[in-house]
Scaffold this motif. Structure first.
Motif, PDB file in Angstrom:
ATOM      1  N   SER A 244      -6.000 -27.881 -11.834  1.00 31.81           N
ATOM      2  CA  SER A 244      -5.465 -26.902 -10.898  1.00 31.81           C
ATOM      3  C   SER A 244      -4.890 -27.606  -9.681  1.00 31.81           C
ATOM      4  O   SER A 244      -5.355 -28.682  -9.287  1.00 31.81           O
ATOM      5  CB  SER A 244      -6.583 -25.949 -10.465  1.00 31.81           C
ATOM      6  OG  SER A 244      -6.207 -25.207  -9.338  1.00 31.81           O
ATOM      7  N   GLU A 245      -3.900 -26.978  -9.071  1.00 35.93           N
ATOM      8  CA  GLU A 245      -3.351 -27.538  -7.834  1.00 35.93           C
ATOM      9  C   GLU A 245      -4.387 -27.519  -6.721  1.00 35.93           C
ATOM     10  O   GLU A 245      -4.293 -28.295  -5.775  1.00 35.93           O
ATOM     11  CB  GLU A 245      -2.108 -26.752  -7.421  1.00 35.93           C
ATOM     12  CG  GLU A 245      -0.867 -27.087  -8.235  1.00 35.93           C
ATOM     13  CD  GLU A 245      -0.537 -28.574  -8.174  1.00 35.93           C
ATOM     14  OE1 GLU A 245      -0.316 -29.098  -7.071  1.00 35.93           O
ATOM     15  OE2 GLU A 245      -0.527 -29.220  -9.229  1.00 35.93           O
ATOM     16  N   ALA A 260       4.039 -25.284 -16.656  1.00 35.77           N
ATOM     17  CA  ALA A 260       5.227 -26.046 -17.072  1.00 35.77           C
ATOM     18  C   ALA A 260       4.913 -27.537 -17.139  1.00 35.77           C
ATOM     19  O   ALA A 260       5.394 -28.245 -18.041  1.00 35.77           O
ATOM     20  CB  ALA A 260       6.383 -25.784 -16.112  1.00 35.77           C
ATOM     21  N   THR A 261       4.094 -28.020 -16.201  1.00 30.98           N
ATOM     22  CA  THR A 261       3.696 -29.432 -16.218  1.00 30.98           C
ATOM     23  C   THR A 261       2.836 -29.732 -17.436  1.00 30.98           C
ATOM     24  O   THR A 261       2.986 -30.783 -18.078  1.00 30.98           O
ATOM     25  CB  THR A 261       2.922 -29.780 -14.933  1.00 30.98           C
ATOM     26  OG1 THR A 261       3.752 -29.525 -13.802  1.00 30.98           O
ATOM     27  CG2 THR A 261       2.506 -31.246 -14.930  1.00 30.98           C
ATOM     28  N   ILE A 266       2.583 -32.407 -22.810  1.00 33.41           N
ATOM     29  CA  ILE A 266       2.421 -32.333 -24.266  1.00 33.41           C
ATOM     30  C   ILE A 266       3.673 -32.864 -24.958  1.00 33.41           C
ATOM     31  O   ILE A 266       3.596 -33.649 -25.914  1.00 33.41           O
ATOM     32  CB  ILE A 266       2.132 -30.886 -24.702  1.00 33.41           C
ATOM     33  CG1 ILE A 266       0.735 -30.465 -24.249  1.00 33.41           C
ATOM     34  CG2 ILE A 266       2.247 -30.746 -26.227  1.00 33.41           C
ATOM     35  CD1 ILE A 266       0.415 -29.012 -24.504  1.00 33.41           C
ATOM     36  N   GLU A 267       4.835 -32.444 -24.480  1.00 31.07           N
ATOM     37  CA  GLU A 267       6.094 -32.884 -25.089  1.00 31.07           C
ATOM     38  C   GLU A 267       6.254 -34.399 -24.972  1.00 31.07           C
ATOM     39  O   GLU A 267       6.718 -35.059 -25.913  1.00 31.07           O
ATOM     40  CB  GLU A 267       7.276 -32.172 -24.424  1.00 31.07           C
ATOM     41  CG  GLU A 267       7.297 -30.657 -24.597  1.00 31.07           C
ATOM     42  CD  GLU A 267       7.722 -30.230 -25.990  1.00 31.07           C
ATOM     43  OE1 GLU A 267       7.859 -31.096 -26.874  1.00 31.07           O
ATOM     44  OE2 GLU A 267       7.896 -29.019 -26.205  1.00 31.07           O
ATOM     45  N   GLY A 291       9.217 -21.105 -32.565  1.00 33.17           N
ATOM     46  CA  GLY A 291       9.175 -22.549 -32.789  1.00 33.17           C
ATOM     47  C   GLY A 291       9.307 -23.385 -31.540  1.00 33.17           C
ATOM     48  O   GLY A 291       9.415 -24.611 -31.618  1.00 33.17           O
ATOM     49  N   THR A 292       9.277 -22.756 -30.368  1.00 31.92           N
ATOM     50  CA  THR A 292       9.391 -23.473 -29.097  1.00 31.92           C
ATOM     51  C   THR A 292       8.185 -23.146 -28.230  1.00 31.92           C
ATOM     52  O   THR A 292       7.796 -21.981 -28.097  1.00 31.92           O
ATOM     53  CB  THR A 292      10.679 -23.070 -28.355  1.00 31.92           C
ATOM     54  OG1 THR A 292      11.805 -23.346 -29.179  1.00 31.92           O
ATOM     55  CG2 THR A 292      10.814 -23.850 -27.051  1.00 31.92           C
ATOM     56  N   LEU A 293       7.582 -24.167 -27.646  1.00 29.84           N
ATOM     57  CA  LEU A 293       6.433 -23.976 -26.770  1.00 29.84           C
ATOM     58  C   LEU A 293       6.917 -23.496 -25.411  1.00 29.84           C
ATOM     59  O   LEU A 293       7.632 -24.206 -24.704  1.00 29.84           O
ATOM     60  CB  LEU A 293       5.643 -25.269 -26.644  1.00 29.84           C
ATOM     61  CG  LEU A 293       4.369 -25.217 -25.771  1.00 29.84           C
ATOM     62  CD1 LEU A 293       3.444 -24.110 -26.230  1.00 29.84           C
ATOM     63  CD2 LEU A 293       3.658 -26.565 -25.801  1.00 29.84           C
ATOM     64  N   GLU A 294       6.517 -22.298 -25.033  1.00 36.66           N
ATOM     65  CA  GLU A 294       6.935 -21.694 -23.772  1.00 36.66           C
ATOM     66  C   GLU A 294       5.709 -21.335 -22.936  1.00 36.66           C
ATOM     67  O   GLU A 294       4.579 -21.296 -23.431  1.00 36.66           O
ATOM     68  CB  GLU A 294       7.773 -20.444 -24.042  1.00 36.66           C
ATOM     69  CG  GLU A 294       9.046 -20.733 -24.828  1.00 36.66           C
ATOM     70  CD  GLU A 294       9.811 -19.465 -25.186  1.00 36.66           C
ATOM     71  OE1 GLU A 294       9.197 -18.373 -25.108  1.00 36.66           O
ATOM     72  OE2 GLU A 294      10.993 -19.566 -25.535  1.00 36.66           O
ATOM     73  N   LYS A 295       5.941 -21.042 -21.665  1.00 40.55           N
ATOM     74  CA  LYS A 295       4.840 -20.726 -20.755  1.00 40.55           C
ATOM     75  C   LYS A 295       4.040 -19.518 -21.222  1.00 40.55           C
ATOM     76  O   LYS A 295       2.823 -19.467 -21.056  1.00 40.55           O
ATOM     77  CB  LYS A 295       5.389 -20.498 -19.348  1.00 40.55           C
ATOM     78  CG  LYS A 295       5.908 -21.754 -18.674  1.00 40.55           C
ATOM     79  CD  LYS A 295       6.691 -21.443 -17.406  1.00 40.55           C
ATOM     80  CE  LYS A 295       5.860 -20.709 -16.398  1.00 40.55           C
ATOM     81  NZ  LYS A 295       6.585 -20.502 -15.130  1.00 40.55           N
ATOM     82  N   SER A 296       4.699 -18.562 -21.815  1.00 35.07           N
ATOM     83  CA  SER A 296       4.020 -17.353 -22.272  1.00 35.07           C
ATOM     84  C   SER A 296       3.077 -17.631 -23.446  1.00 35.07           C
ATOM     85  O   SER A 296       2.214 -16.805 -23.760  1.00 35.07           O
ATOM     86  CB  SER A 296       5.044 -16.287 -22.663  1.00 35.07           C
ATOM     87  OG  SER A 296       5.891 -16.769 -23.701  1.00 35.07           O
TER      88      SER A 296
END
Length: 333
Positions: A244-245, A260-261, A266-267, A291-296
């Protein structure tokens, strides 16, 4: 023997003498060149191998740091040192935990790793916690008290929301038994996997979250856990999340998004030969139907919170918390 034969034999002996002399000086010349060139080649080879070894050490240290960012509940890296040789080397990573809003560091166990000349981890020392057996019932076989074998502190564990347990520990209810100047670390497990923004809004504002636990498990993995009502230990190699920040002494710019970080890390690790298998497993568990890792796609199943008993008392009675387990308890505020 006539005069012509004598001259022929003389010329033949003279030729052989000249050839022997030429071969001698040629050998001397080759030895001289070898004596001069060999040290230069060896030095160049040594410097080349050393440069490759140093580059490999830096790459491995970067990978270890990145992997720590997506795992290791409330464990941060303070320093990394390497002891290299021409064919690889050893890396020692020192770590600490953050306790409370004053960001008091609590020294944690070091990570020792070996790597080869080409920047591949060949061994990482993983310690086994000291386990104290309590009840022998099936429901509690995975809920024994565990203590870190380096510091002697309690090891946290989590309850997965998609597993129904016969027993849930509630250490939050024991906070009143601790002294006021105590700093405590607690693993809290939620009743469901929440969107990041949603669960942040549920937690009391006075509670500091140092680490977020991400639901990064495939159905097959959860089916295996369900068979024995297995909890997820904080020192397991298959627990993932992000810091956490609030755990940073100097928070980053507000434009930096924690989820997002996490996805970016991971990427990055998926492109590395170190931790490639682990991050591919996380990716496959999280990635959505497109097929795409997104924030949701990133859901939060639990968290590590730290602070004084008074600061954490507000968690008492929160219905979205299914279980809570003490970690480090420190009287050195």
């Amino acid at each position: 023997m006539n005069k012509e034969e004598n001259e022929f034999l003389f010329d033949d002996r003279q030729t052989k003498k000249i050839m022997r002399k030429a071969r001698f000086w040629s050998t001397v010349k080759m030895i001289g060149i070898t004596l001069v060139v060999t040290p230069i080649v060896l030095i160049a080879l040594w410097y080349g191998l050393r440069a490759l070894s140093l580059n490999s050490a830096q790459k491995v240290m970067d990978d270890i740091h990145l992997f720590n960012e997506i795992s290791a509940p409330n464990v941060q890296i303070s320093n990394q040192v390497y002891d290299d040789h021409l064919l690889g080397g050893k890396i020692t990573t020192t770590t600490y935990k953050v306790l409370g809003d004053q960001h008091r560091p609590y020294i944690w166990q070091p990570i020792k790793s070996d790597y080869n000349l080409f920047g591949t981890l060949t061994r990482t020392a993983i310690s086994s916690p000291i386990q104290i057996e309590g009840s022998e019932s099936l429901a509690e076989t995975s809920q024994f008290e565990r203590f870190n074998d380096y510091t002697g502190d309690r090891e946290m564990f989590f309850y997965h929301p998609r597993i129904s347990y016969d027993h849930y520990q509630d250490n939050i209810s024991e906070l009143h038994q601790l002294e006021k100047n105590t700093l405590v670390e607690i693993a809290i497990s939620f009743d469901d996997a929440y969107d990041f923004g949603e669960i942040k809004s549920k937690l009391p504002s006075e509670v500091q979250v140092d680490w977020w636990w991400v639901d990064a498990y495939t159905d097959d993995t959860l089916d295996f856990f369900k068979q024995g009502q297995n909890t997820i230990s904080a020192n397991d190699p298959y627990i993932y999340g992000f810091q956490s920040e609030q755990s940073k002494p100097k928070p980053r710019r507000s434009s930096i998004d924690e989820v997002a970080t996490f996805i970016r890390n991971i990427e990055l690790l998926r492109k590395s030969k170190n931790f490639e298998w682990e991050t591919n497993q996380v990716y496959q568990a999280l990635v959505g139907g497109n097929g795409t890792l997104e924030k949701s796609d990133v859901k939060i199943s639990g968290a590590v919170v730290t602070g004084t008993p008074e600061q954490l008392q507000s968690l008492q009675g929160q219905t979205y918390i299914k279980g809570s387990i003490f970690g480090v308890i420190s009287n050195q505020k």
